[in-house]
Design a protein around this motif. Structure first.
Motif, PDB file in Angstrom:
ATOM      1  N   VAL A 100      60.632  73.498  88.973  1.00 32.82           N
ATOM      2  CA  VAL A 100      61.469  74.556  89.550  1.00 32.82           C
ATOM      3  C   VAL A 100      61.751  74.281  91.029  1.00 32.82           C
ATOM      4  O   VAL A 100      62.757  74.744  91.568  1.00 32.82           O
ATOM      5  CB  VAL A 100      60.816  75.940  89.334  1.00 32.82           C
ATOM      6  CG1 VAL A 100      61.525  77.024  90.129  1.00 32.82           C
ATOM      7  CG2 VAL A 100      60.843  76.290  87.848  1.00 32.82           C
ATOM      8  N   LYS A 101      60.899  73.512  91.692  1.00 32.07           N
ATOM      9  CA  LYS A 101      61.210  73.100  93.066  1.00 32.07           C
ATOM     10  C   LYS A 101      62.571  72.396  93.110  1.00 32.07           C
ATOM     11  O   LYS A 101      63.345  72.557  94.063  1.00 32.07           O
ATOM     12  CB  LYS A 101      60.136  72.135  93.598  1.00 32.07           C
ATOM     13  CG  LYS A 101      58.785  72.758  93.884  1.00 32.07           C
ATOM     14  CD  LYS A 101      57.779  71.677  94.270  1.00 32.07           C
ATOM     15  CE  LYS A 101      56.366  72.229  94.377  1.00 32.07           C
ATOM     16  NZ  LYS A 101      55.375  71.159  94.620  1.00 32.07           N
ATOM     17  N   ILE A 102      62.862  71.623  92.075  1.00 33.67           N
ATOM     18  CA  ILE A 102      64.117  70.871  92.021  1.00 33.67           C
ATOM     19  C   ILE A 102      65.300  71.809  91.830  1.00 33.67           C
ATOM     20  O   ILE A 102      66.293  71.740  92.562  1.00 33.67           O
ATOM     21  CB  ILE A 102      64.064  69.837  90.877  1.00 33.67           C
ATOM     22  CG1 ILE A 102      62.932  68.843  91.129  1.00 33.67           C
ATOM     23  CG2 ILE A 102      65.401  69.105  90.734  1.00 33.67           C
ATOM     24  CD1 ILE A 102      62.585  67.984  89.938  1.00 33.67           C
ATOM     25  N   ALA A 137      74.725  67.071 100.977  1.00 37.48           N
ATOM     26  CA  ALA A 137      73.871  66.998 102.165  1.00 37.48           C
ATOM     27  C   ALA A 137      72.740  68.020 102.081  1.00 37.48           C
ATOM     28  O   ALA A 137      71.587  67.715 102.415  1.00 37.48           O
ATOM     29  CB  ALA A 137      74.704  67.241 103.417  1.00 37.48           C
ATOM     30  N   LEU A 138      73.046  69.211 101.612  1.00 40.45           N
ATOM     31  CA  LEU A 138      72.025  70.261 101.496  1.00 40.45           C
ATOM     32  C   LEU A 138      70.961  69.905 100.452  1.00 40.45           C
ATOM     33  O   LEU A 138      69.780  70.197 100.635  1.00 40.45           O
ATOM     34  CB  LEU A 138      72.683  71.598 101.139  1.00 40.45           C
ATOM     35  CG  LEU A 138      73.317  72.351 102.317  1.00 40.45           C
ATOM     36  CD1 LEU A 138      74.270  73.432 101.817  1.00 40.45           C
ATOM     37  CD2 LEU A 138      72.244  72.955 103.218  1.00 40.45           C
ATOM     38  N   ILE A 139      71.372  69.267  99.361  1.00 33.47           N
ATOM     39  CA  ILE A 139      70.402  68.821  98.356  1.00 33.47           C
ATOM     40  C   ILE A 139      69.420  67.846  98.987  1.00 33.47           C
ATOM     41  O   ILE A 139      68.197  67.970  98.831  1.00 33.47           O
ATOM     42  CB  ILE A 139      71.121  68.169  97.152  1.00 33.47           C
ATOM     43  CG1 ILE A 139      71.843  69.237  96.319  1.00 33.47           C
ATOM     44  CG2 ILE A 139      70.119  67.402  96.277  1.00 33.47           C
ATOM     45  CD1 ILE A 139      72.676  68.671  95.182  1.00 33.47           C
ATOM     46  N   ALA A 140      69.951  66.862  99.725  1.00 28.32           N
ATOM     47  CA  ALA A 140      69.085  65.867 100.364  1.00 28.32           C
ATOM     48  C   ALA A 140      68.165  66.511 101.395  1.00 28.32           C
ATOM     49  O   ALA A 140      66.971  66.192 101.469  1.00 28.32           O
ATOM     50  CB  ALA A 140      69.940  64.779 101.013  1.00 28.32           C
ATOM     51  N   VAL A 141      68.696  67.446 102.184  1.00 26.95           N
ATOM     52  CA  VAL A 141      67.892  68.133 103.203  1.00 26.95           C
ATOM     53  C   VAL A 141      66.783  68.958 102.547  1.00 26.95           C
ATOM     54  O   VAL A 141      65.639  69.007 103.030  1.00 26.95           O
ATOM     55  CB  VAL A 141      68.778  69.029 104.088  1.00 26.95           C
ATOM     56  CG1 VAL A 141      67.932  69.969 104.941  1.00 26.95           C
ATOM     57  CG2 VAL A 141      69.673  68.175 104.979  1.00 26.95           C
ATOM     58  N   GLY A 142      67.112  69.608 101.428  1.00 31.13           N
ATOM     59  CA  GLY A 142      66.099  70.384 100.716  1.00 31.13           C
ATOM     60  C   GLY A 142      64.931  69.524 100.266  1.00 31.13           C
ATOM     61  O   GLY A 142      63.760  69.920 100.383  1.00 31.13           O
ATOM     62  N   PHE A 143      65.222  68.314  99.800  1.00 32.97           N
ATOM     63  CA  PHE A 143      64.156  67.425  99.353  1.00 32.97           C
ATOM     64  C   PHE A 143      63.402  66.801 100.529  1.00 32.97           C
ATOM     65  O   PHE A 143      62.232  66.455 100.396  1.00 32.97           O
ATOM     66  CB  PHE A 143      64.715  66.342  98.423  1.00 32.97           C
ATOM     67  CG  PHE A 143      65.077  66.876  97.062  1.00 32.97           C
ATOM     68  CD1 PHE A 143      64.168  67.613  96.336  1.00 32.97           C
ATOM     69  CD2 PHE A 143      66.342  66.669  96.529  1.00 32.97           C
ATOM     70  CE1 PHE A 143      64.490  68.128  95.083  1.00 32.97           C
ATOM     71  CE2 PHE A 143      66.679  67.174  95.281  1.00 32.97           C
ATOM     72  CZ  PHE A 143      65.746  67.908  94.551  1.00 32.97           C
ATOM     73  N   ILE A 144      64.058  66.680 101.676  1.00 32.49           N
ATOM     74  CA  ILE A 144      63.331  66.266 102.883  1.00 32.49           C
ATOM     75  C   ILE A 144      62.275  67.327 103.214  1.00 32.49           C
ATOM     76  O   ILE A 144      61.123  67.007 103.527  1.00 32.49           O
ATOM     77  CB  ILE A 144      64.288  66.077 104.077  1.00 32.49           C
ATOM     78  CG1 ILE A 144      65.162  64.833 103.878  1.00 32.49           C
ATOM     79  CG2 ILE A 144      63.497  65.933 105.390  1.00 32.49           C
ATOM     80  CD1 ILE A 144      66.223  64.662 104.936  1.00 32.49           C
ATOM     81  N   GLY A 145      62.687  68.603 103.154  1.00 29.68           N
ATOM     82  CA  GLY A 145      61.741  69.691 103.403  1.00 29.68           C
ATOM     83  C   GLY A 145      60.599  69.682 102.406  1.00 29.68           C
ATOM     84  O   GLY A 145      59.432  69.870 102.772  1.00 29.68           O
ATOM     85  N   MET A 146      60.916  69.442 101.133  1.00 27.67           N
ATOM     86  CA  MET A 146      59.896  69.438 100.084  1.00 27.67           C
ATOM     87  C   MET A 146      58.914  68.289 100.264  1.00 27.67           C
ATOM     88  O   MET A 146      57.698  68.497 100.350  1.00 27.67           O
ATOM     89  CB  MET A 146      60.566  69.333  98.715  1.00 27.67           C
ATOM     90  CG  MET A 146      59.592  69.393  97.541  1.00 27.67           C
ATOM     91  SD  MET A 146      60.395  69.172  95.928  1.00 27.67           S
ATOM     92  CE  MET A 146      60.358  67.374  95.796  1.00 27.67           C
TER      93      MET A 146
END
Length: 368
Positions: free
Chosen positions: A117-119, A304-313
């Motif tokens: 669900v994080k994804i 870009a937001l998808i990539a940033v979200g995974f940087i945060g994760m």
């Protein structure tokens, strides 16, 4: 066939190869927790290897689908994700481990819904912020984005404190990138800090125990402090070069808790020393840098937001796991991405990698 070849030419090969490095390290170190002196191909290594195998298949499949298809899936994806989290409460399906009811029993393996669900959480927030970009300059806009994310955080908090904190950091990274007014963010940070005692009151007993242990690190009677103490002994005793691969004594004598997952970084530093720990930090830094580069070059704000979200994760999970083994963060059960043992964790991380690479390959022109 030409289409697939052109897709592959555009892939970030460094980012694709790094999980192979992490995987090799993971196999060796997971094996090390089960033996001393040599490599053992036990069931844990087998499961880890299978998770990586399935993960690379998932990456290949994800690369064939343009990530923009998710733009039409927001509502069903939101509902499905919430119901998937609640499956841990289905009698006969949900199971409790380590004080948390966060797994479902598939008979052949345990699956942790919150890992996956994080994804979907990252995808959903990316869609939300794309639709509501301008509203983040107002208090109402920020509150609405928090309310949008809160059902996931509340459900996961009841199951897993560490997972809930990861979701909070994903939201924070994405709202920061999406263009929030920093003054609003500062005020919300103050409100959050003030509300922490209230949040503490509603935590489960095992979650409160972890916080208490962190606030009183010298009290070994508190659950978790003895284990953290042993972890610090293992890290300190590794010195510069380490005791040697498969030769860790803290690990061998079973002083280290949850060696295969939560405290695997302690095993690495005890056996491979500060040099080994530094190599791990460098690899993760390179990994996050390559994701940041994909975010910078993304063809649209959604990617870009998808990539940033995974940087945060990934960024928070790496920091928290290493920090908790050294006693500078509370023990929250967060694993070290790609290296800690865990089929759900590895597979979910590989799916996240597939989405990141998907954004990367479609940021470039594909010639046919």
């Amino acid at each position: 066939m030409k289409y697939f070849w052109n897709l592959f030419k555009n892939i970030d090969k460094t980012l694709l190869l790094l999980p192979l490095c992490f995987g090799a390290i993971s196999m060796v170190m997971v094996s090390s927790t089960a033996s001393q002196g040599h490599f053992v191909f036990d069931k844990y290594v087998t499961i880890q290897l299978l998770a990586y195998f399935l993960g690379f298949i998932a990456v290949g499949f994800i690369l064939l689908i343009d990530y923009k298809v998710f733009e039409n899936w927001e509502q069903p994806l939101y509902i499905f994700s919430l119901f998937f989290l609640l499956t841990v409460y289905v009698p006969g399906l949900g199971v409790e481990q380590y004080g948390s009811r966060a797994w479902i029993d598939l008979k052949v393996m345990y699956l942790q819904p919150s890992e996956f669900v994080k994804i979907t959480f990252v995808i959903l927030l990316a869609l939300y912020f794309c639709r509501n970009h301008d509203s983040l300059w107002s208090y109402k806009g920020v509150i609405m984005s928090a309310l949008y994310a809160s059902p996931f955080i509340v459900i996961v908090l009841k199951e897993d404190l560490g997972g809930a904190i990861v979701l909070c950091f994903i939201w924070l990274a994405m709202v920061f990138y999406a263009g929030i007014d920093y003054r609003i963010l500062g005020k919300f940070a103050c409100i959050f800090a003030i509300s922490l005692p209230l949040v503490y009151r509603f935590m489960a007993s095992h979650q409160k125990e972890r916080i208490d242990a962190f606030l009183h690190p010298t009290n070994l009677a508190l659950g978790g402090n003895y284990q953290v103490w042993q972890s610090k002994v293992a890290i300190g005793s590794g010195g510069f070069w380490g005791k040697g691969l498969f030769q860790g004594t803290q690990k061998e004598l079973k002083f280290l808790p949850v060696q295969k997952s939560d405290f695997i970084f302690s095993v690495i530093v005890e056996e491979l020393g500060m040099i080994g720990g530094a190599v791990i930090v460098i690899l993760y830094t390179l990994f996050l840098y390559r994701i940041a580069k994909i975010a910078y070059n993304a063809k649209d704000n959604f990617g870009a937001l998808i990539a940033v979200g995974f940087i945060g994760m990934f960024g928070f999970q790496v920091f928290e796991n290493m920090a908790m083994t050294m006693g500078i963060m509370p023990v929250t059960g967060i694993t070290l991405p790609f290296i800690s043992y865990g089929g759900s964790s590895v597979l979910a991380n590989m799916i996240a990698l597939g989405l990141i690479l998907n954004v990367g390959i479609r940021s470039k022109i594909i010639n046919f």
